[in-house]
Enzyme design. Sequence first.
Site, PDB file in Angstrom:
ATOM      1  N   PHE A 151      56.357  12.160  56.974  1.00 32.34           N
ATOM      2  CA  PHE A 151      55.220  12.834  57.462  1.00 32.34           C
ATOM      3  C   PHE A 151      53.979  12.493  56.549  1.00 32.34           C
ATOM      4  O   PHE A 151      53.610  13.162  55.426  1.00 32.34           O
ATOM      5  CB  PHE A 151      55.248  14.165  57.328  1.00 32.34           C
ATOM      6  CG  PHE A 151      53.991  15.153  58.019  1.00 32.34           C
ATOM      7  CD1 PHE A 151      53.747  15.297  59.397  1.00 32.34           C
ATOM      8  CD2 PHE A 151      53.222  15.758  56.946  1.00 32.34           C
ATOM      9  CE1 PHE A 151      52.884  16.165  59.736  1.00 32.34           C
ATOM     10  CE2 PHE A 151      52.296  16.633  57.476  1.00 32.34           C
ATOM     11  CZ  PHE A 151      52.000  17.006  58.908  1.00 32.34           C
ATOM     12  N   GLY A 152      53.039  11.268  56.971  1.00 34.38           N
ATOM     13  CA  GLY A 152      52.141  10.701  55.967  1.00 34.38           C
ATOM     14  C   GLY A 152      50.698  11.136  56.074  1.00 34.38           C
ATOM     15  O   GLY A 152      49.834  10.667  56.842  1.00 34.38           O
ATOM     16  N   GLY A 183      44.073  15.917  51.330  1.00 37.13           N
ATOM     17  CA  GLY A 183      45.282  16.686  51.591  1.00 37.13           C
ATOM     18  C   GLY A 183      44.495  17.286  52.641  1.00 37.13           C
ATOM     19  O   GLY A 183      44.659  17.155  53.863  1.00 37.13           O
ATOM     20  N   GLY A 241      71.038  32.931  28.470  1.00 37.35           N
ATOM     21  CA  GLY A 241      71.261  31.625  28.196  1.00 37.35           C
ATOM     22  C   GLY A 241      71.774  30.852  29.088  1.00 37.35           C
ATOM     23  O   GLY A 241      71.495  29.617  29.309  1.00 37.35           O
ATOM     24  N   GLU A 291      52.949  21.754  51.526  1.00 37.66           N
ATOM     25  CA  GLU A 291      52.778  22.566  52.934  1.00 37.66           C
ATOM     26  C   GLU A 291      51.586  23.575  52.809  1.00 37.66           C
ATOM     27  O   GLU A 291      51.861  24.396  53.597  1.00 37.66           O
ATOM     28  CB  GLU A 291      53.960  22.964  53.539  1.00 37.66           C
ATOM     29  CG  GLU A 291      54.981  21.538  53.798  1.00 37.66           C
ATOM     30  CD  GLU A 291      56.041  21.880  54.847  1.00 37.66           C
ATOM     31  OE1 GLU A 291      55.577  22.582  55.834  1.00 37.66           O
ATOM     32  OE2 GLU A 291      57.093  21.544  54.799  1.00 37.66           O
TER      33      GLU A 291
END
Length: 386
Positions: A127-128, A135, A347, A370
């Site tokens: 999804f470009g 953005g 830890g 998103e």
Amino acid sequence: MTDVNTADLPAEYRELQTVVREFANEVVDPVAYEHDRNHTFPYEVVAQMGEMGLFGLPFSEEYGGMGGDYLSLGIALEELAKVDQSVAITLEAGVGLGASPIYHFGNEEQKQKWLPDLTAGKALAGFGLTEPDAGSDAGATRTVAREDGGDFVINGSKQFITNSGTDITSLVTVTAVTGEKENGKKEISTIIVPADSEGFVAEPAYDKVGWNASDTHPLTFTDVRVPQENLLGTRGRGFANFLSTLAEGRVAIAALATGAAQGCVDESVKYAKERHSMGRAIAEYQAISFKIARMEARAHAARMAWYDAAAKMVKGKEFRREAYIAKLISSEAAMDNARDATQIHGGYGFMNEYRVSRHYRDSKILEIGEGTTEVQLMLIARGLGL
């Protein structure tokens, strides 16, 4: 569908939940640490998810889907994310960001060509949208697609694109400037770019803080030539279509984040009962039990939020406000619970072979991807007239 925020899940959803939970614990969990440590993509897990029909959950049977809905997808994502967020985001992006644009905006020829493999999990799509300087700001888009005969010739770049460089990636849908509108603003359209297109390069994968078994690349497009028939949806509606896709995606990512939050609760309950200090299980100390109780409250609130958004979406009601709220609440719950779970584990919580340590690294991106927390707040505020 019943109102899932006030009633138990219907039987078919509970059955799916059980099946995916067993798959997550028996198949995903045993290999999650190794894939995370080696930064390798879990092809064998993805193949089995495809065979289960998970990539086709919200799509019609006509295109190889399961005929389900976004609630089904969310339930699967929540169960997977309890164990491994990398696998969950591979499914979320493959469905919500990869196949959904083709399903919602593609013509019949495009659907028949691309969807069967995507819904079967045999192929993935990217999804470009995001670029180095663009953005949420559509006006900053710099990727350009100029017309040349019957083709588009694309030049530009994208970044942070999930599922874009795997061996089974079949295409990436990209937003690109295709002209200028009458008001002088950029005309932005969506174009399907097959992964084997000459000039399209998935650059080396990012070295990420988390989601190490998820595939994420920057992309470059150098004179990439595709036929104009690869225009996805109406010309000039590319950014609007992507915003619609993101609205649905926020419900899915909220389900994923809820799973991460609940996974931290589950691991903390188990560890607190097993770990002893000064002759007593640490679960008997109020400081620990209260911390876990607060974690459970966060996970429950997140689940109710995404259930509410999904129920409205499935019924065809306006759901964007609820999606923004679900994304905001669930991502913060995941991050807060990961921090508390790591503290409870002491830890051991700092050791990568423990699920909570991976949740601690993985969950931060949920407040960014998103739509950042700040974007969700802005959208919610706008809805209030502020």
